[in-house]
Design an enzyme around this catalytic site. Sequence first.
Site, PDB file in Angstrom:
ATOM      1  N   GLY A 313       5.034  -9.684  -4.887  1.00 13.16           N
ATOM      2  CA  GLY A 313       5.851  -8.598  -4.356  1.00 13.16           C
ATOM      3  C   GLY A 313       5.117  -7.904  -3.225  1.00 13.16           C
ATOM      4  N   GLU A 314       5.423  -6.638  -3.009  1.00 15.50           N
ATOM      5  CA  GLU A 314       4.827  -5.806  -1.953  1.00 15.50           C
ATOM      6  C   GLU A 314       5.275  -6.212  -0.547  1.00 15.50           C
ATOM      7  OE1 GLU A 314       0.561  -5.578  -2.161  1.00 15.50           O
ATOM      8  OE2 GLU A 314       0.536  -5.377  -4.345  1.00 15.50           O
ATOM      9  N   GLY A 315       6.016  -7.310  -0.424  1.00 19.41           N
ATOM     10  CA  GLY A 315       6.325  -7.866   0.890  1.00 19.41           C
ATOM     11  C   GLY A 315       5.353  -8.949   1.303  1.00 19.41           C
TER      12      GLY A 315
END
Length: 358
Positions: A313-315
């Site tokens: 996640g987080e980009g």
Amino acid sequence: MIGFAPISAPDALAEAAARARQDALTKPRGALGRLEDLSAWVASCQGQCPPRQFQRARVVVFAGDHGVTRSGVSAYPPDVTAQMVANIDGGGAAINALADVAGATVRVVDLAVDAEALSEQIGAHKVRRGSGDIATEDALTDDQTAAAIAAGQQIADAEVDAGADLLIAGDMGIGNTTPAAVLVAALTNTEPVAVVGFGTGVDDATWSRKTAAVRDALFRSARVLPDPVALLRCCGGADLAAMAGFCAQAAVRRTPLLLDGMAVTAAALVAERLAPGARQWWQAGHRSTEPGHQLALTALALDPVVDLRMRLGEGTGATVALPVLRAAVAALSSMATFAEAGVSTACDDAGATEPPES
């Protein structure tokens, strides 16, 4: 009032010009594979050929906590969300390291972290402290849902107005793959066991609890389908609703966007229903190991740029794909054509259409 301006398609003439230029470059037709398609997509989004290299790629990480974590659906305690918001803001997270390499900057926004906002700027769009436990109650009220979607719209507008020419949506929230799984299951008519993955590395018992929570929330969602706003209220969360608004508004603003993993793509699945046609302005940065992610990508008819078995996640997955997108732009804009370089084309009289690989 929740609403989005009609989505206009990317520039078909620029795309056609890009494909024609690709065929004239000093290489066999199609030899750059997916890079050729990506370069044509960027050209169509920018409305020009050759396309410009990205000057201000921007990652926005949407943070929020979820009440469903009280059911033991994650390997990490909820307070990690607030700690990671501080870590991202301080530059110490994976997304910071990867964005630096990819030539992007990072912003983190607190929509529903179950703690006081780290700063006025980070908490400017905060809707509440933690979304409701979707297994037993709505994630948000009607007003909170509208506020979260509007926050995503406003954040997209602010970034584009500040000069962003590529957006990346990221997420940070312990337990957020649980509501994401509900959104995907509800919108693809899929059973819970087929969408629930192991997230942050949960064991079998935690997976079973997570699947049960998704099942209960999915049962609750049946009464609101197919309304996308009501689905976000019932089974989403402030961070997911804001990401949906962000993804949709990026398309309204004709700005290309890279989707990340499970949480972001689940929100994008809702965004496509909020603003039909928005997906034309998106690329799937990567394919997560979460099973529901592929279901969402299939529903959006998007193919991932990279597949590195990531699930953070987080980009991060989308940000790893950014250099590939940059390479696609560079090839189309910087390579010489056969005519410019004085290089002979394929031999028509021999029936050849492509020179062999060297």
